[in-house]
Write a protein that holds these residues in place. Structure first.
Motif, PDB file in Angstrom:
ATOM      1  N   ILE A   1       0.835  -1.201   0.000  1.00 20.72           N
ATOM      2  CA  ILE A   1       0.000   0.000   0.000  1.00 20.72           C
ATOM      3  C   ILE A   1       0.871   1.253   0.000  1.00 20.72           C
ATOM      4  O   ILE A   1       0.617   2.210  -0.746  1.00 20.72           O
ATOM      5  CB  ILE A   1      -0.947  -0.002   1.218  1.00 20.72           C
ATOM      6  N   ALA A   2       1.925   1.243   0.836  1.00 23.26           N
ATOM      7  CA  ALA A   2       2.830   2.390   0.891  1.00 23.26           C
ATOM      8  C   ALA A   2       3.526   2.609  -0.443  1.00 23.26           C
ATOM      9  O   ALA A   2       3.704   3.749  -0.897  1.00 23.26           O
ATOM     10  CB  ALA A   2       3.862   2.180   1.999  1.00 23.26           C
ATOM     11  N   MET A   3       3.916   1.492  -1.086  1.00 24.52           N
ATOM     12  CA  MET A   3       4.590   1.600  -2.381  1.00 24.52           C
ATOM     13  C   MET A   3       3.639   2.161  -3.433  1.00 24.52           C
ATOM     14  O   MET A   3       4.024   3.014  -4.248  1.00 24.52           O
ATOM     15  CB  MET A   3       5.096   0.213  -2.803  1.00 24.52           C
ATOM     16  N   LEU A   4       2.377   1.726  -3.390  1.00 22.40           N
ATOM     17  CA  LEU A   4       1.378   2.247  -4.328  1.00 22.40           C
ATOM     18  C   LEU A   4       1.114   3.724  -4.061  1.00 22.40           C
ATOM     19  O   LEU A   4       1.049   4.539  -4.997  1.00 22.40           O
ATOM     20  CB  LEU A   4       0.084   1.441  -4.188  1.00 22.40           C
ATOM     21  N   LEU A   5       0.972   4.067  -2.791  1.00 20.30           N
ATOM     22  CA  LEU A   5       0.712   5.463  -2.433  1.00 20.30           C
ATOM     23  C   LEU A   5       1.872   6.377  -2.835  1.00 20.30           C
ATOM     24  O   LEU A   5       1.662   7.540  -3.194  1.00 20.30           O
ATOM     25  CB  LEU A   5       0.454   5.585  -0.928  1.00 20.30           C
ATOM     26  N   THR A   6       3.097   5.839  -2.770  1.00 21.37           N
ATOM     27  CA  THR A   6       4.277   6.625  -3.154  1.00 21.37           C
ATOM     28  C   THR A   6       4.189   7.063  -4.611  1.00 21.37           C
ATOM     29  O   THR A   6       4.673   8.137  -4.988  1.00 21.37           O
ATOM     30  CB  THR A   6       5.560   5.802  -2.928  1.00 21.37           C
ATOM     31  N   GLU A   7       3.542   6.233  -5.431  1.00 22.94           N
ATOM     32  CA  GLU A   7       3.430   6.542  -6.855  1.00 22.94           C
ATOM     33  C   GLU A   7       2.301   7.525  -7.162  1.00 22.94           C
ATOM     34  O   GLU A   7       2.333   8.200  -8.200  1.00 22.94           O
ATOM     35  CB  GLU A   7       3.186   5.247  -7.642  1.00 22.94           C
ATOM     36  N   ILE A   8       1.311   7.617  -6.287  1.00 18.84           N
ATOM     37  CA  ILE A   8       0.123   8.399  -6.652  1.00 18.84           C
ATOM     38  C   ILE A   8      -0.138   9.619  -5.762  1.00 18.84           C
ATOM     39  O   ILE A   8      -0.913  10.497  -6.151  1.00 18.84           O
ATOM     40  CB  ILE A   8      -1.141   7.508  -6.679  1.00 18.84           C
ATOM     41  N   VAL A   9       0.473   9.654  -4.557  1.00 17.67           N
ATOM     42  CA  VAL A   9       0.265  10.821  -3.692  1.00 17.67           C
ATOM     43  C   VAL A   9       1.601  11.305  -3.141  1.00 17.67           C
ATOM     44  O   VAL A   9       2.573  10.556  -3.070  1.00 17.67           O
ATOM     45  CB  VAL A   9      -0.693  10.510  -2.513  1.00 17.67           C
ATOM     46  N   ALA A  10       1.633  12.562  -2.723  1.00 16.25           N
ATOM     47  CA  ALA A  10       2.839  13.145  -2.154  1.00 16.25           C
ATOM     48  C   ALA A  10       3.099  12.581  -0.759  1.00 16.25           C
ATOM     49  O   ALA A  10       2.171  12.118  -0.080  1.00 16.25           O
ATOM     50  CB  ALA A  10       2.682  14.665  -2.081  1.00 16.25           C
ATOM     51  N   PRO A  11       4.360  12.604  -0.308  1.00 19.76           N
ATOM     52  CA  PRO A  11       4.686  12.090   1.027  1.00 19.76           C
ATOM     53  C   PRO A  11       3.841  12.695   2.145  1.00 19.76           C
ATOM     54  O   PRO A  11       3.502  12.024   3.115  1.00 19.76           O
ATOM     55  CB  PRO A  11       6.167  12.460   1.180  1.00 19.76           C
ATOM     56  N   GLU A  12       3.466  13.968   2.025  1.00 19.24           N
ATOM     57  CA  GLU A  12       2.670  14.647   3.045  1.00 19.24           C
ATOM     58  C   GLU A  12       1.315  13.960   3.258  1.00 19.24           C
ATOM     59  O   GLU A  12       0.813  13.884   4.384  1.00 19.24           O
ATOM     60  CB  GLU A  12       2.456  16.112   2.649  1.00 19.24           C
ATOM     61  N   MET A  13       0.712  13.436   2.182  1.00 19.84           N
ATOM     62  CA  MET A  13      -0.565  12.739   2.288  1.00 19.84           C
ATOM     63  C   MET A  13      -0.365  11.235   2.479  1.00 19.84           C
ATOM     64  O   MET A  13      -1.188  10.559   3.119  1.00 19.84           O
ATOM     65  CB  MET A  13      -1.401  12.992   1.024  1.00 19.84           C
ATOM     66  N   ASN A  14       0.731  10.713   1.954  1.00 15.21           N
ATOM     67  CA  ASN A  14       1.017   9.277   2.000  1.00 15.21           C
ATOM     68  C   ASN A  14       0.924   8.715   3.413  1.00 15.21           C
ATOM     69  O   ASN A  14       0.184   7.763   3.685  1.00 15.21           O
ATOM     70  CB  ASN A  14       2.414   9.037   1.408  1.00 15.21           C
ATOM     71  N   TRP A  15       1.684   9.302   4.344  1.00 14.63           N
ATOM     72  CA  TRP A  15       1.741   8.738   5.689  1.00 14.63           C
ATOM     73  C   TRP A  15       0.415   8.861   6.431  1.00 14.63           C
ATOM     74  O   TRP A  15       0.074   8.021   7.270  1.00 14.63           O
ATOM     75  CB  TRP A  15       2.871   9.380   6.499  1.00 14.63           C
ATOM     76  N   ARG A  16      -0.355   9.875   6.104  1.00 20.64           N
ATOM     77  CA  ARG A  16      -1.662  10.046   6.743  1.00 20.64           C
ATOM     78  C   ARG A  16      -2.625   8.938   6.315  1.00 20.64           C
ATOM     79  O   ARG A  16      -3.350   8.369   7.140  1.00 20.64           O
ATOM     80  CB  ARG A  16      -2.244  11.425   6.407  1.00 20.64           C
ATOM     81  N   LEU A  17      -2.627   8.632   5.030  1.00 23.20           N
ATOM     82  CA  LEU A  17      -3.494   7.569   4.527  1.00 23.20           C
ATOM     83  C   LEU A  17      -3.101   6.203   5.095  1.00 23.20           C
ATOM     84  O   LEU A  17      -3.954   5.317   5.260  1.00 23.20           O
ATOM     85  CB  LEU A  17      -3.438   7.539   2.998  1.00 23.20           C
ATOM     86  N   GLN A  18      -1.822   6.039   5.400  1.00 16.15           N
ATOM     87  CA  GLN A  18      -1.372   4.768   5.972  1.00 16.15           C
ATOM     88  C   GLN A  18      -1.976   4.508   7.361  1.00 16.15           C
ATOM     89  O   GLN A  18      -2.034   3.361   7.809  1.00 16.15           O
ATOM     90  CB  GLN A  18       0.152   4.736   6.055  1.00 16.15           C
ATOM     91  N   PHE A  19      -2.426   5.540   8.053  1.00 17.08           N
ATOM     92  CA  PHE A  19      -3.132   5.385   9.321  1.00 17.08           C
ATOM     93  C   PHE A  19      -4.644   5.204   9.114  1.00 17.08           C
ATOM     94  O   PHE A  19      -5.300   4.468   9.850  1.00 17.08           O
ATOM     95  CB  PHE A  19      -2.894   6.595  10.227  1.00 17.08           C
ATOM     96  N   VAL A  20      -5.192   5.879   8.124  1.00 13.33           N
ATOM     97  CA  VAL A  20      -6.638   5.847   7.902  1.00 13.33           C
ATOM     98  C   VAL A  20      -7.113   4.467   7.445  1.00 13.33           C
ATOM     99  O   VAL A  20      -8.144   3.954   7.918  1.00 13.33           O
ATOM    100  CB  VAL A  20      -7.048   6.914   6.870  1.00 13.33           C
TER     101      VAL A  20
END
Length: 458
Positions: free
Chosen positions: A166-185
């Motif tokens: 999920i983190a790897m996918l998020l790295t491709e589609i969202v900026a780091p500022e939003m990435n880590w937040r979504l990893q908690f949600v």
């Protein structure tokens, strides 16, 4: 001694054939473990936070230690509450607390706020893990308890490669500022779903009810389970073989914490604590520090996340192997063997620099580490306690084990800055070998024995 109305929960549960009841408990506990991956994303979140300038090595160590400190208190508090108020209520209480803290973490305005929330998140998680792993052993038959416990560990530890993907996918589609937040949600939403199911379908432990003298309640739960199994199998259930060791359970239900520091219970505290110290030092150092170690070696963020993901796939593979052999190898032999392999393989891994060798050796290192994680956290430590003290005993060992997780991140940060990753893996190896010696001295054999037989402290 128990009166004539004693339901003999242990004997009645152990005689049950494998049925939908066992698979239901397995599914609820397994999915709850799978979705509470707030700890598994620690290193991935920290890597994103480092990119946006929120953290450095010292803050990373503090973040990790606060999480572990929370888990320390959570194990103690959760164990005490679980032994007093029951398995189901405590499970749901800390599941809800864990969900809330993950959602609050996702809207953190700065690193200081996030670290405070991380402490309470760790507290909820520490209690939840203690309750789920220890309670699960009370529902499963002794003949296959190790296999069942390995299975929930197998399911639960898929969280590591899943959240890495999920983190790897998020790295491709969202900026780091939003990435880590979504990893908690994401895990918060999934955990909400399983909490609703558990609220309706998860029964209280008959063994716990019996240990509290609540015979009528235990009888009601047992009768419902037996009727369900009998209807499914369309046959008469096997004869009840009453275990004489059950007769002493009620007499000891109100023991204080001081009893854990005397006699045979003290030996079990030492045994369980060292097993979990080795597990925490190896597992959480790799989870929280591998991406940072890769970055320190000059590997960029995307490749670091990729390597971490490839290595983490060794986790479910290792636990799957454990499910196949857990009830076939004596517990002491398995523990000592795995710790020795981890020490040697980790040292060799620390010298690798090519992407290929890091991926291959890292994968096999993770296999051995997670076979031991399964052995220690899901099987051996939860099963060495009597019912009346199961969550407190497991919680105490987990709490002691967490102390190493509070201290070690600072040592790791110091070693990385001064010696490099080889120094880190030498530390891990020494920890593994000391624990192997402890298991050799204090280890008890639990394979194939009933909860009541293991818990008979004379």
């Amino acid at each position: 001694m128990k009166n004539d109305n004693s339901p003999f929960a242990g004997a009645r549960l152990d005689r049950l054939p494998t049925s939908k009841f066992h698979w239901k408990i397995f599914a609820i506990v397994g999915f709850a473990l799978l979705t509470c991956w707030s700890n598994a994303i620690g290193g991935l979140v920290l890597a994103q936070l480092k990119v946006i300038g929120w953290t450095n090595n010292s803050q990373t160590a503090l973040f990790t230690s606060l999480s572990t400190a929370g888990m320390f208190f959570g194990a103690l508090i959760g164990g005490s509450i679980g032994d007093k108020y029951g398995r189901k209520k405590t499970f749901l209480l800390f599941e809800v607390m864990h969900i809330i803290t993950m959602l609050v973490a996702a809207v953190s305005p700065n690193m200081n706020f996030l670290m405070v929330v991380r402490f309470f998140m760790g507290l909820a998680l520490g209690a939840l893990l203690t309750i789920l792993f220890a309670s699960f052993t009370e529902y499963m038959p002794s003949r296959s308890r190790g296999t069942w416990s390995s299975r929930i560990s197998f399911v639960g530890n898929w969280s590591y490669p899943i959240c890495s993907l999920i983190a790897m996918l998020l790295t491709e589609i969202v900026a780091p500022e939003m990435n880590w937040r979504l990893q908690f949600v994401i895990p918060a939403l999934l955990s909400t779903f399983i909490s609703l199911i558990a609220w309706k379908a998860f029964p209280e432990s008959p063994r716990w009810l019996e240990s509290k003298g609540r015979y009528a309640d235990a009888e009601k739960v047992l009768t419902n389970i037996e009727n369900e199994v009998s209807k499914e199998t369309n046959s008469v259930l096997p004869e009840i073989h009453k275990d004489k060791t059950e007769k002493n359970e009620e007499e000891k239900q109100n023991i204080s914490y001081t009893e854990f520091f005397k006699g045979k219970l003290l030996k079990r505290v030492i045994l369980g604590s060292f097993a979990l110290i080795a597990m925490n030092v190896t597992q959480y150092t790799l989870i929280n520090w591998l991406p940072t170690m890769f970055l320190a070696q000059g590997i960029d963020l995307k490749k670091s996340v990729f390597l971490n993901t490839m290595n983490m796939f060794g986790a479910p593979v290792g636990i799957f192997i454990a499910t196949l052999i857990m009830d076939k190898i004596p517990r002491k032999v398995m523990g000592i063997g795995l710790l020795s392999i981890m020490a040697v393989l980790g040292y060799i891994y620390s010298f690798q620099r090519s992407m290929l060798m890091i991926s291959i050796l890292g994968f096999f290192l993770m296999i051995s580490v997670y076979m031991f994680v399964c052995y220690a956290s899901a099987v051996y430590v939860p099963e060495i306690w009597p019912t009346y003290a199961k969550l407190r005993g497991s919680g105490l060992c987990n709490a002691i084990g967490r102390i190493s997780g509070i201290i070690v991140p600072f040592i790791v940060a110091k070693l990385l800055d001064s010696v490099g990753i080889t120094g880190v893996f030498i530390l891990l190896g020494i920890t593994c070998l000391i624990t192997a010696i402890i298991i050799g001295i204090f280890g008890i054999e639990t394979r194939g024995k009933s909860v009541e037989e293991i818990g008979s402290i004379k």
